[in-house]
Design a protein around this motif. Structure first.
Motif, PDB file in Angstrom:
ATOM      1  N   HIS A 100       0.864  -1.175   0.000  1.00 41.66           N
ATOM      2  CA  HIS A 100       0.000   0.000   0.000  1.00 41.66           C
ATOM      3  C   HIS A 100       0.902   1.226   0.000  1.00 41.66           C
ATOM      4  N   ALA A 101       0.683   2.095  -0.970  1.00 38.46           N
ATOM      5  CA  ALA A 101       1.521   3.271  -1.139  1.00 38.46           C
ATOM      6  C   ALA A 101       2.981   2.814  -1.275  1.00 38.46           C
ATOM      7  N   ARG A 102       3.900   3.365  -0.450  1.00 32.54           N
ATOM      8  CA  ARG A 102       5.312   3.017  -0.620  1.00 32.54           C
ATOM      9  C   ARG A 102       5.787   1.922   0.313  1.00 32.54           C
ATOM     10  N   TYR A 103       4.866   1.281   1.038  1.00 30.89           N
ATOM     11  CA  TYR A 103       5.260   0.219   1.962  1.00 30.89           C
ATOM     12  C   TYR A 103       4.592  -1.095   1.587  1.00 30.89           C
ATOM     13  N   GLY A 104       5.287  -2.185   1.887  1.00 31.56           N
ATOM     14  CA  GLY A 104       4.741  -3.497   1.570  1.00 31.56           C
ATOM     15  C   GLY A 104       5.200  -4.527   2.576  1.00 31.56           C
ATOM     16  N   MET A 105       4.556  -5.692   2.532  1.00 34.15           N
ATOM     17  CA  MET A 105       4.958  -6.842   3.332  1.00 34.15           C
ATOM     18  C   MET A 105       5.663  -7.813   2.398  1.00 34.15           C
ATOM     19  N   ALA A 106       6.921  -8.092   2.705  1.00 33.84           N
ATOM     20  CA  ALA A 106       7.746  -8.934   1.840  1.00 33.84           C
ATOM     21  C   ALA A 106       8.066 -10.243   2.532  1.00 33.84           C
ATOM     22  N   LEU A 107       8.214 -11.285   1.726  1.00 30.21           N
ATOM     23  CA  LEU A 107       8.667 -12.585   2.229  1.00 30.21           C
ATOM     24  C   LEU A 107      10.193 -12.538   2.274  1.00 30.21           C
ATOM     25  N   VAL A 108      10.731 -12.470   3.492  1.00 27.17           N
ATOM     26  CA  VAL A 108      12.163 -12.255   3.666  1.00 27.17           C
ATOM     27  C   VAL A 108      12.853 -13.583   3.968  1.00 27.17           C
ATOM     28  N   PRO A 109      13.806 -13.999   3.136  1.00 30.26           N
ATOM     29  CA  PRO A 109      14.559 -15.223   3.434  1.00 30.26           C
ATOM     30  C   PRO A 109      15.343 -15.060   4.734  1.00 30.26           C
ATOM     31  N   THR A 110      15.349 -16.092   5.545  1.00 34.15           N
ATOM     32  CA  THR A 110      16.144 -16.112   6.773  1.00 34.15           C
ATOM     33  C   THR A 110      16.928 -17.420   6.791  1.00 34.15           C
ATOM     34  N   ALA A 111      17.664 -17.649   7.887  1.00 36.07           N
ATOM     35  CA  ALA A 111      18.410 -18.901   8.016  1.00 36.07           C
ATOM     36  C   ALA A 111      17.481 -20.071   8.308  1.00 36.07           C
ATOM     37  N   GLY A 112      16.220 -19.777   8.622  1.00 36.75           N
ATOM     38  CA  GLY A 112      15.251 -20.830   8.899  1.00 36.75           C
ATOM     39  C   GLY A 112      14.017 -20.652   8.042  1.00 36.75           C
ATOM     40  N   VAL A 113      12.891 -20.375   8.695  1.00 38.18           N
ATOM     41  CA  VAL A 113      11.626 -20.191   7.996  1.00 38.18           C
ATOM     42  C   VAL A 113      11.546 -18.770   7.433  1.00 38.18           C
ATOM     43  N   PRO A 114      11.184 -18.582   6.166  1.00 36.35           N
ATOM     44  CA  PRO A 114      10.988 -17.230   5.642  1.00 36.35           C
ATOM     45  C   PRO A 114       9.935 -16.490   6.471  1.00 36.35           C
ATOM     46  N   ARG A 115      10.131 -15.196   6.650  1.00 37.73           N
ATOM     47  CA  ARG A 115       9.218 -14.416   7.485  1.00 37.73           C
ATOM     48  C   ARG A 115       8.693 -13.222   6.716  1.00 37.73           C
ATOM     49  N   LEU A 116       7.475 -12.807   7.061  1.00 38.18           N
ATOM     50  CA  LEU A 116       6.913 -11.589   6.496  1.00 38.18           C
ATOM     51  C   LEU A 116       7.458 -10.391   7.259  1.00 38.18           C
ATOM     52  N   ALA A 117       7.876  -9.367   6.544  1.00 43.36           N
ATOM     53  CA  ALA A 117       8.406  -8.164   7.175  1.00 43.36           C
ATOM     54  C   ALA A 117       7.997  -6.940   6.362  1.00 43.36           C
ATOM     55  N   ARG A 118       7.772  -5.841   7.056  1.00 47.13           N
ATOM     56  CA  ARG A 118       7.410  -4.579   6.413  1.00 47.13           C
ATOM     57  C   ARG A 118       8.664  -3.972   5.794  1.00 47.13           C
ATOM     58  N   VAL A 119       8.554  -3.556   4.540  1.00 51.07           N
ATOM     59  CA  VAL A 119       9.691  -2.959   3.849  1.00 51.07           C
ATOM     60  C   VAL A 119       9.256  -1.673   3.155  1.00 51.07           C
ATOM     61  N   ASP A 120      10.199  -0.778   3.017  1.00 49.90           N
ATOM     62  CA  ASP A 120       9.997   0.457   2.277  1.00 49.90           C
ATOM     63  C   ASP A 120      10.265   0.165   0.809  1.00 49.90           C
ATOM     64  N   LEU A 121       9.217   0.174   0.007  1.00 48.86           N
ATOM     65  CA  LEU A 121       9.356  -0.181  -1.402  1.00 48.86           C
ATOM     66  C   LEU A 121      10.214   0.818  -2.161  1.00 48.86           C
ATOM     67  N   ALA A 122      10.349   2.042  -1.626  1.00 48.62           N
ATOM     68  CA  ALA A 122      11.176   3.049  -2.277  1.00 48.62           C
ATOM     69  C   ALA A 122      12.656   2.691  -2.224  1.00 48.62           C
ATOM     70  N   LYS A 123      13.016   1.680  -1.422  1.00 48.61           N
ATOM     71  CA  LYS A 123      14.400   1.245  -1.330  1.00 48.61           C
ATOM     72  C   LYS A 123      14.682   0.020  -2.190  1.00 48.61           C
ATOM     73  N   LEU A 124      13.687  -0.383  -2.982  1.00 57.12           N
ATOM     74  CA  LEU A 124      13.834  -1.553  -3.839  1.00 57.12           C
ATOM     75  C   LEU A 124      13.691  -1.153  -5.297  1.00 57.12           C
ATOM     76  N   GLN A 125      14.268  -1.954  -6.179  1.00 54.63           N
ATOM     77  CA  GLN A 125      13.976  -1.835  -7.592  1.00 54.63           C
ATOM     78  C   GLN A 125      12.857  -2.833  -7.886  1.00 54.63           C
ATOM     79  N   LEU A 126      11.758  -2.326  -8.416  1.00 47.46           N
ATOM     80  CA  LEU A 126      10.532  -3.105  -8.508  1.00 47.46           C
ATOM     81  C   LEU A 126      10.230  -3.549  -9.926  1.00 47.46           C
ATOM     82  N   ARG A 127       9.647  -4.720 -10.026  1.00 52.84           N
ATOM     83  CA  ARG A 127       9.083  -5.189 -11.288  1.00 52.84           C
ATOM     84  C   ARG A 127       8.024  -6.234 -10.960  1.00 52.84           C
ATOM     85  N   TRP A 128       7.255  -6.602 -11.955  1.00 52.16           N
ATOM     86  CA  TRP A 128       6.243  -7.647 -11.793  1.00 52.16           C
ATOM     87  C   TRP A 128       6.714  -8.920 -12.487  1.00 52.16           C
ATOM     88  N   THR A 129       6.301 -10.054 -11.951  1.00 54.55           N
ATOM     89  CA  THR A 129       6.474 -11.318 -12.655  1.00 54.55           C
ATOM     90  C   THR A 129       5.122 -12.014 -12.726  1.00 54.55           C
TER      91      THR A 129
END
Length: 252
Positions: A100-129
């Motif tokens: 929503h707007a410039r923030y999103g919930m991303a599936l973040v790889p970890t050393a164990g189970v991937p976790r959902l985390a809030r990220v600032d989309l303005a700090k990413l290069q975005l595209r769709w697949t």
């Protein structure tokens, strides 16, 4: 095959046991998986927009699609720090579950189970697949889909009962091409999944991958340490169609 609505529900809860393999060089012949930096990872399609240069989200294509973002600088999230590079030296791409707007919930790889985390989309290069991978462990089948279209469906080998392939929603973290086809075939997709049931003495890492095999007769059975083995025919489709960050659903 799992439906789009079910995929969304899995994304909402997304905390399932994972398995992974991060060091392939030490793996014995016929091993369950594991990736190495012996060959440079292929890059995904160039991003359609650079969010940091004047934030915008690229126009979404029609039909089923998933927003993905390349990490261009170290990120601090509730799931831990995220580096611009994976352990294997490739670019880090995140699967954005919702935004929503410039923030999103991303599936973040970890050393164990991937976790959902809030990220600032303005700090990413975005595209769709529009591409996703579906792994059906009960049918021992892998499907590659673009939107509603199936690009290919192939038999697989999956984890043995003592070392089962983890289920849940994951993302593609690495694309590894090998100079010569060997234990792991000519190509592998590293996933954000990790094996929690490693055999004693195993030194091949715990990151789960989809890769080829030098034992094609194992395909169609539960024979691996948790990775998903496919034929060279399947690898050609996976290599051509599946980008970093793409969703991979593993289910029974």
């Amino acid at each position: 095959m799992i439906g789009i609505r079910r995929l969304t529900r899995i994304a909402a809860v997304v905390l399932v046991a994972c398995f992974g393999m991060v060091a392939l060089a030490a793996a014995p012949a016929g091993g369950g998986g594991g990736l190495t930096t012996s060959a440079p990872p292929a890059t995904s399609t160039p991003p359609l927009a650079t969010a940091a240069a004047g934030f915008t989200i690229p126009a979404a294509p029609p039909g089923p699609r998933w927003l993905i973002g390349m990490v261009t600088q170290p990120l601090t999230t509730t799931a831990g720090a995220v580096s611009p590079q994976t352990r294997l030296g490739g670019h880090t791409w995140l699967l954005i579950i919702r935004h929503h707007a410039r923030y999103g919930m991303a599936l973040v790889p970890t050393a164990g189970v991937p976790r959902l985390a809030r990220v600032d989309l303005a700090k990413l290069q975005l595209r769709w697949t529009r591409v996703r991978v579906d792994v059906d462990l009960s049918r021992l089948r892998l499907s590659v889909l673009r939107g509603h279209r199936t690009l290919g469906e192939f038999p697989i080998a999956a984890g043995m009962p003592a070392t089962p392939t983890p289920t849940g929603l994951f993302s593609v973290t690495d694309r590894i091409a090998f100079d010569q086809a060997g234990t792991y075939g000519s190509f592998a997709l590293g996933l954000s999944a990790h094996q929690a049931h490693l055999q004693a003495g195993w030194k091949g890492g715990d990151q789960v991958a989809i890769h080829g095999t030098e034992s094609p007769s194992s395909i169609g059975s539960y024979a691996s340490l948790g990775c998903v083995r496919v034929s060279e025919t399947a690898l050609r489709i996976l290599r051509r169609a599946v980008p970093l960050g793409a969703p991979v659903t593993v289910h029974t």
